[in-house]
Each structure stands twice: as C-alpha cells, then as structure tokens.
Scaffold this motif. Structure first.
Motif, mmCIF file in Angstrom:
data_model
loop_
_atom_site.group_PDB
_atom_site.id
_atom_site.type_symbol
_atom_site.label_atom_id
_atom_site.label_comp_id
_atom_site.label_asym_id
_atom_site.label_seq_id
_atom_site.Cartn_x
_atom_site.Cartn_y
_atom_site.Cartn_z
ATOM 1 N N MET A 1 15.901 40.413 80.998
ATOM 2 C CA MET A 1 16.025 39.775 79.695
ATOM 3 C C MET A 1 15.129 40.509 78.710
ATOM 4 S SD MET A 1 15.272 35.826 78.642
ATOM 5 C CE MET A 1 16.861 35.096 78.345
ATOM 6 N N ASN A 2 15.603 40.677 77.518
ATOM 7 C CA ASN A 2 14.832 41.325 76.474
ATOM 8 C C ASN A 2 13.587 40.496 76.160
ATOM 9 O OD1 ASN A 2 13.895 42.629 74.236
ATOM 10 N ND2 ASN A 2 15.839 42.571 73.121
ATOM 11 N N THR A 3 12.451 41.168 76.012
ATOM 12 C CA THR A 3 11.187 40.466 75.798
ATOM 13 C C THR A 3 11.187 39.663 74.503
ATOM 14 O OG1 THR A 3 10.058 42.213 77.021
ATOM 15 C CG2 THR A 3 8.698 40.784 75.685
ATOM 16 N N ALA A 4 11.786 40.190 73.459
ATOM 17 C CA ALA A 4 11.814 39.464 72.186
ATOM 18 C C ALA A 4 12.582 38.147 72.333
ATOM 19 C CB ALA A 4 12.449 40.333 71.104
ATOM 20 N N TRP A 5 13.709 38.174 73.043
ATOM 21 C CA TRP A 5 14.480 36.952 73.259
ATOM 22 C C TRP A 5 13.701 35.963 74.110
ATOM 23 C CZ3 TRP A 5 18.213 35.338 70.419
ATOM 24 C CH2 TRP A 5 19.039 36.248 69.769
ATOM 25 N N LEU A 6 13.004 36.486 75.109
ATOM 26 C CA LEU A 6 12.216 35.621 75.983
ATOM 27 C C LEU A 6 11.095 34.938 75.205
ATOM 28 C CD1 LEU A 6 11.707 34.531 78.789
ATOM 29 C CD2 LEU A 6 10.425 36.606 79.304
ATOM 30 N N VAL A 7 10.456 35.677 74.330
ATOM 31 C CA VAL A 7 9.401 35.090 73.501
ATOM 32 C C VAL A 7 9.994 34.033 72.572
ATOM 33 C CG1 VAL A 7 7.751 35.584 71.645
ATOM 34 C CG2 VAL A 7 7.855 37.074 73.646
ATOM 35 N N LEU A 8 11.142 34.321 71.985
ATOM 36 C CA LEU A 8 11.794 33.360 71.086
ATOM 37 C C LEU A 8 12.173 32.077 71.824
ATOM 38 C CD1 LEU A 8 12.986 32.751 68.263
ATOM 39 C CD2 LEU A 8 15.122 33.732 69.112
ATOM 40 N N VAL A 9 12.781 32.208 72.994
ATOM 41 C CA VAL A 9 13.154 31.027 73.784
ATOM 42 C C VAL A 9 11.916 30.235 74.175
ATOM 43 C CG1 VAL A 9 14.123 30.296 76.005
ATOM 44 C CG2 VAL A 9 15.318 31.992 74.639
ATOM 45 N N THR A 10 10.853 30.945 74.539
ATOM 46 C CA THR A 10 9.613 30.278 74.931
ATOM 47 C C THR A 10 9.017 29.503 73.767
ATOM 48 O OG1 THR A 10 9.185 32.000 76.567
ATOM 49 C CG2 THR A 10 7.325 30.624 75.914
ATOM 50 N N VAL A 11 8.968 30.102 72.598
ATOM 51 C CA VAL A 11 8.387 29.435 71.430
ATOM 52 C C VAL A 11 9.202 28.204 71.047
ATOM 53 C CG1 VAL A 11 7.939 29.708 68.949
ATOM 54 C CG2 VAL A 11 7.222 31.488 70.551
ATOM 55 N N VAL A 12 10.503 28.340 71.013
ATOM 56 C CA VAL A 12 11.363 27.210 70.633
ATOM 57 C C VAL A 12 11.274 26.095 71.664
ATOM 58 C CG1 VAL A 12 13.768 26.504 70.287
ATOM 59 C CG2 VAL A 12 12.917 28.608 69.240
ATOM 60 N N SER A 13 11.299 26.444 72.942
ATOM 61 C CA SER A 13 11.260 25.401 73.966
ATOM 62 C C SER A 13 9.891 24.725 74.027
ATOM 63 C CB SER A 13 11.661 25.962 75.328
ATOM 64 O OG SER A 13 10.734 26.922 75.769
ATOM 65 N N LEU A 14 8.818 25.474 73.807
ATOM 66 C CA LEU A 14 7.502 24.841 73.772
ATOM 67 C C LEU A 14 7.345 23.952 72.544
ATOM 68 C CD1 LEU A 14 5.076 27.589 75.114
ATOM 69 C CD2 LEU A 14 5.884 25.519 76.257
ATOM 70 N N ALA A 15 7.980 24.327 71.442
ATOM 71 C CA ALA A 15 7.968 23.462 70.261
ATOM 72 C C ALA A 15 8.689 22.148 70.582
ATOM 73 C CB ALA A 15 8.628 24.164 69.083
ATOM 74 N N ALA A 16 9.776 22.223 71.339
ATOM 75 C CA ALA A 16 10.487 21.011 71.756
ATOM 76 C C ALA A 16 9.614 20.160 72.666
ATOM 77 C CB ALA A 16 11.797 21.372 72.458
ATOM 78 N N ALA A 17 8.851 20.807 73.540
ATOM 79 C CA ALA A 17 7.956 20.073 74.432
ATOM 80 C C ALA A 17 6.869 19.350 73.646
ATOM 81 C CB ALA A 17 7.334 21.023 75.452
ATOM 82 N N ILE A 18 6.291 20.035 72.694
ATOM 83 C CA ILE A 18 5.245 19.425 71.870
ATOM 84 C C ILE A 18 5.821 18.258 71.067
ATOM 85 C CG2 ILE A 18 3.717 19.831 69.897
ATOM 86 C CD1 ILE A 18 3.376 22.717 71.039
ATOM 87 N N TYR A 19 6.985 18.465 70.476
ATOM 88 C CA TYR A 19 7.618 17.410 69.686
ATOM 89 C C TYR A 19 7.931 16.199 70.561
ATOM 90 C CZ TYR A 19 10.799 14.958 66.596
ATOM 91 O OH TYR A 19 11.405 13.994 65.833
ATOM 92 N N SER A 20 8.476 16.435 71.749
ATOM 93 C CA SER A 20 8.811 15.323 72.644
ATOM 94 C C SER A 20 7.572 14.532 73.028
ATOM 95 C CB SER A 20 9.476 15.843 73.921
ATOM 96 O OG SER A 20 10.743 16.330 73.646
#
Length: 93
Positions: free
Chosen positions: A1-20
C-alpha cells in the motif's frame, strides 16, 4: 500500500476513533454503560488492529504501526457515523 494513502487512512480513522470516544457520553445513559461501550470499542479496535498488522507482515517498521492504528480506528468508523447522525437529529440522553 502506498505510504501516503496509509497515512491518510490512519489519520481519518483515528479522527473517527477520537470523535466516537468523545461523543459516547452524550448518547449513553449511565457511567457504567459509557465505560462498557468505550472499553468494548477499544478492545475490538486493538484486536482488529493486531490482526491487520499481522496479516500485512510484508510491511515493517512504521508502516506496520500505521496498519495497526488504521485498523484500530476503522472499528470506530461505524459508531462515529451513527453518533454523528444522532447529533444531527438532536438526540441526547
């Protein structure tokens, strides 16, 4: 997986975790139920993150950590969406 995409998915999913984790007390009655819900999401997130990190054994170093964090956060995405919709509808406890 491309590192930039992995970082983007990680940031978005962690934002969802924090929000939840932040919004759970607004829509759950009782400290015990809030704690149970939070712990359940955290436990499932850790297990899913570990499974994802071990499945992608071809990545190493920081990329495997990002896979773990993105797996952890992805568990929270459905609950974040539900809690966001409840917030839009004005539902609180």
């Amino acid at each position: 997986m491309n590192t930039a995409w992995l970082v983007l998915v990680t940031v978005v999913s962690l934002a969802a975790a924090i929000y939840s984790q932040y919004r759970i007390p607004f829509h759950t009655r009782g400290r015990g139920k809030v704690l149970f819900t939070r712990m359940l999401l955290l436990l499932v997130g850790v297990v899913f993150g570990l499974v994802m990190a071990t499945v992608y054994i071809e990545v190493d170093g920081y990329a495997q950590g990002l896979v773990f964090l993105s797996g952890f956060g992805l568990v929270h995405v459905p609950s974040a969406a539900i809690l966001y919709l409840k917030r839009l509808r004005g539902e609180t406890t």
